[in-house]
Design a protein around this motif. Sequence first.
Motif, PDB file in Angstrom:
ATOM      1  N   VAL A   1       0.832  -1.209   0.000  1.00 51.04           N
ATOM      2  CA  VAL A   1       0.000   0.000   0.000  1.00 51.04           C
ATOM      3  C   VAL A   1       0.865   1.256   0.000  1.00 51.04           C
ATOM      4  N   LEU A   2       1.695   1.414   1.012  1.00 48.85           N
ATOM      5  CA  LEU A   2       2.543   2.608   1.064  1.00 48.85           C
ATOM      6  C   LEU A   2       3.475   2.658  -0.143  1.00 48.85           C
ATOM      7  N   GLY A   3       4.044   1.521  -0.512  1.00 45.49           N
ATOM      8  CA  GLY A   3       4.929   1.476  -1.685  1.00 45.49           C
ATOM      9  C   GLY A   3       4.218   1.910  -2.953  1.00 45.49           C
ATOM     10  N   THR A   4       2.971   1.494  -3.115  1.00 45.86           N
ATOM     11  CA  THR A   4       2.194   1.923  -4.283  1.00 45.86           C
ATOM     12  C   THR A   4       1.959   3.430  -4.244  1.00 45.86           C
ATOM     13  N   CYS A   5       1.650   3.954  -3.071  1.00 45.74           N
ATOM     14  CA  CYS A   5       1.472   5.413  -2.942  1.00 45.74           C
ATOM     15  C   CYS A   5       2.743   6.154  -3.336  1.00 45.74           C
ATOM     16  N   ILE A   6       3.869   5.711  -2.827  1.00 42.59           N
ATOM     17  CA  ILE A   6       5.140   6.401  -3.072  1.00 42.59           C
ATOM     18  C   ILE A   6       5.531   6.326  -4.545  1.00 42.59           C
ATOM     19  N   VAL A   7       5.452   5.142  -5.133  1.00 44.03           N
ATOM     20  CA  VAL A   7       5.811   4.986  -6.548  1.00 44.03           C
ATOM     21  C   VAL A   7       4.849   5.783  -7.425  1.00 44.03           C
ATOM     22  N   ASN A   8       3.554   5.707  -7.129  1.00 44.07           N
ATOM     23  CA  ASN A   8       2.575   6.424  -7.941  1.00 44.07           C
ATOM     24  C   ASN A   8       2.693   7.939  -7.765  1.00 44.07           C
TER      25      ASN A   8
ATOM     26  N   GLN B   1       5.537   9.607  -7.327  1.00 45.91           N
ATOM     27  CA  GLN B   1       6.628   9.996  -8.224  1.00 45.91           C
ATOM     28  C   GLN B   1       6.209   9.876  -9.684  1.00 45.91           C
ATOM     29  N   ALA B   2       5.491   8.811 -10.014  1.00 45.50           N
ATOM     30  CA  ALA B   2       5.037   8.621 -11.395  1.00 45.50           C
ATOM     31  C   ALA B   2       4.108   9.755 -11.812  1.00 45.50           C
ATOM     32  N   ALA B   3       3.203  10.162 -10.931  1.00 43.81           N
ATOM     33  CA  ALA B   3       2.261  11.238 -11.252  1.00 43.81           C
ATOM     34  C   ALA B   3       2.995  12.545 -11.526  1.00 43.81           C
ATOM     35  N   ARG B   4       4.108  12.742 -10.862  1.00 41.87           N
ATOM     36  CA  ARG B   4       4.889  13.962 -11.051  1.00 41.87           C
ATOM     37  C   ARG B   4       5.739  13.930 -12.313  1.00 41.87           C
ATOM     38  N   ARG B   5       6.098  12.727 -12.792  1.00 42.24           N
ATOM     39  CA  ARG B   5       7.149  12.637 -13.801  1.00 42.24           C
ATOM     40  C   ARG B   5       6.771  12.013 -15.137  1.00 42.24           C
ATOM     41  N   VAL B   6       5.736  11.189 -15.185  1.00 42.37           N
ATOM     42  CA  VAL B   6       5.419  10.524 -16.456  1.00 42.37           C
ATOM     43  C   VAL B   6       4.990  11.578 -17.473  1.00 42.37           C
ATOM     44  N   ARG B   7       5.588  11.476 -18.645  1.00 44.97           N
ATOM     45  CA  ARG B   7       5.337  12.454 -19.705  1.00 44.97           C
ATOM     46  C   ARG B   7       4.003  12.179 -20.419  1.00 44.97           C
ATOM     47  N   PRO B   8       3.449  13.206 -21.077  1.00 48.38           N
ATOM     48  CA  PRO B   8       2.216  13.011 -21.846  1.00 48.38           C
ATOM     49  C   PRO B   8       2.354  11.834 -22.818  1.00 48.38           C
ATOM     50  N   GLY B   9       1.276  11.069 -22.907  1.00 46.41           N
ATOM     51  CA  GLY B   9       1.270   9.873 -23.743  1.00 46.41           C
ATOM     52  C   GLY B   9       1.739   8.638 -22.999  1.00 46.41           C
ATOM     53  N   GLY B  10       2.152   8.823 -21.754  1.00 48.57           N
ATOM     54  CA  GLY B  10       2.703   7.726 -20.963  1.00 48.57           C
ATOM     55  C   GLY B  10       1.651   6.933 -20.207  1.00 48.57           C
TER      56      GLY B  10
END
Length: 186
Positions: free
Chosen positions: A56-63, A65-74
């Motif tokens: 749970v916490l790991g999913t929050c942390i990874v997501n 960072q992903a929400a901040r960094r994944v580029r459009p179309g990703g």
Amino acid sequence: MAADVSDPLAVAALFEAADRAFGGVDVVVHAAARMRLSPLADFNLEDLDRMLRINVLGTCIVNQQAARRVRPGGAIVNLSSSVIGRVLPGYTGYAASKAAVEAMTFILAHELRGRDVTVNAIAPGPTATEMFLDGKSPEQIEFFAKAAPLERLGTPEDIAKAVAFLAGPDGHWINGQTLRANGGVN
């Protein structure tokens, strides 16, 4: 590069390394998990806490960072589990942790509205991985294999193909969903 998904600084460093090495992040597949099985009344709370920190916490942390960094179309693809829809005594803690993954997936897809980034989950059924097979008797493995109409365990390749579909251009119209890649297990 390896990182403990329950450590926000380690995960941030992992994403920073990907940014440097590849010039950005297009796809994040979050598959880290821990499975501890026990009836809820007897669940060792330290084991439950460790499992929840990863799942749970790991999913929050990874997501995060992903929400901040994944580029459009990703794409962001989380791994859940088909145990959520089954009655399997001893799976209460694990199923609850994976239900949290599905809730985060659905809501994050809506939070990223307008960014052209999809967020989905894959919920594998019984899959012949080290985590699944660990501690199970041949009879238990046979039980799970026979539960699916295809009468076999899934393979890591089965799940990888589903992930590739959701992460690729053919799956880009699918968003905020959980794909049950489980051979038909209900």
